[in-house]
Write an enzyme that holds these catalytic residues in place. Structure first.
Site, PDB file in Angstrom:
ATOM      1  N   ASP A  39    -112.686  28.223  -8.516  1.00  0.00           N
ATOM      2  CA  ASP A  39    -113.232  28.528 -10.023  1.00  0.00           C
ATOM      3  C   ASP A  39    -114.514  29.237  -9.644  1.00  0.00           C
ATOM      4  O   ASP A  39    -114.484  30.126  -8.955  1.00  0.00           O
ATOM      5  CB  ASP A  39    -113.695  26.817 -10.181  1.00  0.00           C
ATOM      6  CG  ASP A  39    -115.012  26.418  -9.296  1.00  0.00           C
ATOM      7  OD1 ASP A  39    -115.515  27.275  -8.401  1.00  0.00           O
ATOM      8  OD2 ASP A  39    -115.524  25.249  -9.879  1.00  0.00           O
ATOM      9  N   CYS A  44    -114.204  25.904  -4.337  1.00  0.00           N
ATOM     10  CA  CYS A  44    -114.960  25.601  -5.775  1.00  0.00           C
ATOM     11  C   CYS A  44    -116.449  25.633  -5.162  1.00  0.00           C
ATOM     12  O   CYS A  44    -116.547  26.225  -4.047  1.00  0.00           O
ATOM     13  CB  CYS A  44    -115.040  24.228  -6.522  1.00  0.00           C
ATOM     14  SG  CYS A  44    -115.336  22.849  -5.542  1.00  0.00           S
ATOM     15  N   THR A 100    -118.862  23.534  -3.897  1.00  0.00           N
ATOM     16  CA  THR A 100    -118.922  22.891  -2.786  1.00  0.00           C
ATOM     17  C   THR A 100    -117.721  22.727  -2.017  1.00  0.00           C
ATOM     18  O   THR A 100    -117.306  22.287  -0.734  1.00  0.00           O
ATOM     19  CB  THR A 100    -119.321  21.109  -3.032  1.00  0.00           C
ATOM     20  OG1 THR A 100    -118.563  20.747  -3.720  1.00  0.00           O
ATOM     21  CG2 THR A 100    -120.900  21.387  -3.624  1.00  0.00           C
ATOM     22  N   HIS A 132    -104.277  17.922  13.529  1.00  0.00           N
ATOM     23  CA  HIS A 132    -104.048  16.367  13.473  1.00  0.00           C
ATOM     24  C   HIS A 132    -103.539  16.053  12.143  1.00  0.00           C
ATOM     25  O   HIS A 132    -103.054  15.138  12.072  1.00  0.00           O
ATOM     26  CB  HIS A 132    -105.533  15.671  13.616  1.00  0.00           C
ATOM     27  CG  HIS A 132    -106.238  15.832  15.085  1.00  0.00           C
ATOM     28  ND1 HIS A 132    -107.169  15.095  15.549  1.00  0.00           N
ATOM     29  CD2 HIS A 132    -105.632  16.535  16.341  1.00  0.00           C
ATOM     30  CE1 HIS A 132    -107.216  15.377  16.940  1.00  0.00           C
ATOM     31  NE2 HIS A 132    -106.571  16.293  17.312  1.00  0.00           N
ATOM     32  N   HIS A 142    -100.056  12.144  15.380  1.00  0.00           N
ATOM     33  CA  HIS A 142    -100.339  12.365  14.198  1.00  0.00           C
ATOM     34  C   HIS A 142     -99.467  12.533  13.360  1.00  0.00           C
ATOM     35  O   HIS A 142     -99.567  12.015  12.106  1.00  0.00           O
ATOM     36  CB  HIS A 142    -101.016  13.786  14.352  1.00  0.00           C
ATOM     37  CG  HIS A 142    -102.029  14.021  15.631  1.00  0.00           C
ATOM     38  ND1 HIS A 142    -103.248  13.169  15.551  1.00  0.00           N
ATOM     39  CD2 HIS A 142    -102.037  14.618  16.705  1.00  0.00           C
ATOM     40  CE1 HIS A 142    -103.897  13.685  16.390  1.00  0.00           C
ATOM     41  NE2 HIS A 142    -103.183  14.270  17.368  1.00  0.00           N
TER      42      HIS A 142
END
Length: 149
Positions: A8, A65, A67, A98, A133
């Site tokens: 964004d 974005c 954050t 993992h 995993h």
């Protein structure tokens, strides 16, 4: 290798910095937008990248974005996507080892371009370890197939 990248407005400048970094590693880049710093909605770009990955049109994706939180949540709504929000190279490496993360999520207002490049490099250079995993990823896949009441 072909990687889709999308952001964004909050991740636009970091996306623009990462494209030549990826190309310098001989990676073909599919730019899913946005194409300016004008305000847009992060779910649109999280979805665009996630669909390219889920449909096998690219090998992996990067979403950005402000954050990294909102766009990672959006990308993870697409079945088969394992978008990992990371803030360090160690997290990026472990996301691949993992969790076999097929999308890396970054915060454009959180990370410097140098840290973001180190995260991307660690993620690209790591390999999924499988074994225990894989058993856990199989459980995640089963969750995606459940129908919510």
């Amino acid at each position: 290798m072909k990687i889709a990248i999308g952001s964004d407005h909050g991740g636009y400048s970091l996306k623009q910095a990462l494209i030549p970094f990826l190309q310098g590693r001989d990676i073909e880049v599919a730019d899913a937008g946005t194409h300016s710093a004008d305000s847009v909605d992060y779910p649109d770009f999280g979805e665009a990248v996630a669909l390219l990955v889920a449909h096998g049109e690219v090998d992996a994706g990067i979403v950005i974005c402000g954050t990294g939180i909102g766009i990672s949540i959006s990308a993870n709504k697409v079945p088969g996507i394992r978008a990992a929000l990371v803030t360090s190279p160690q997290m990026a490496e472990l996301a691949k080892q993992h969790n076999n993360a097929n999308i890396l999520a970054l915060g454009g207002r959180i990370l410097s371009s140098e840290t973001a490049e180190a995260c991307v490099a660690a993620w690209l250079d790591a390999a999924f370890e499988g074994d225990r995993h894989q058993r856990r990823l199989d459980k995640i896949t089963a969750l995606e197939k459940k129908i919510c009441p």
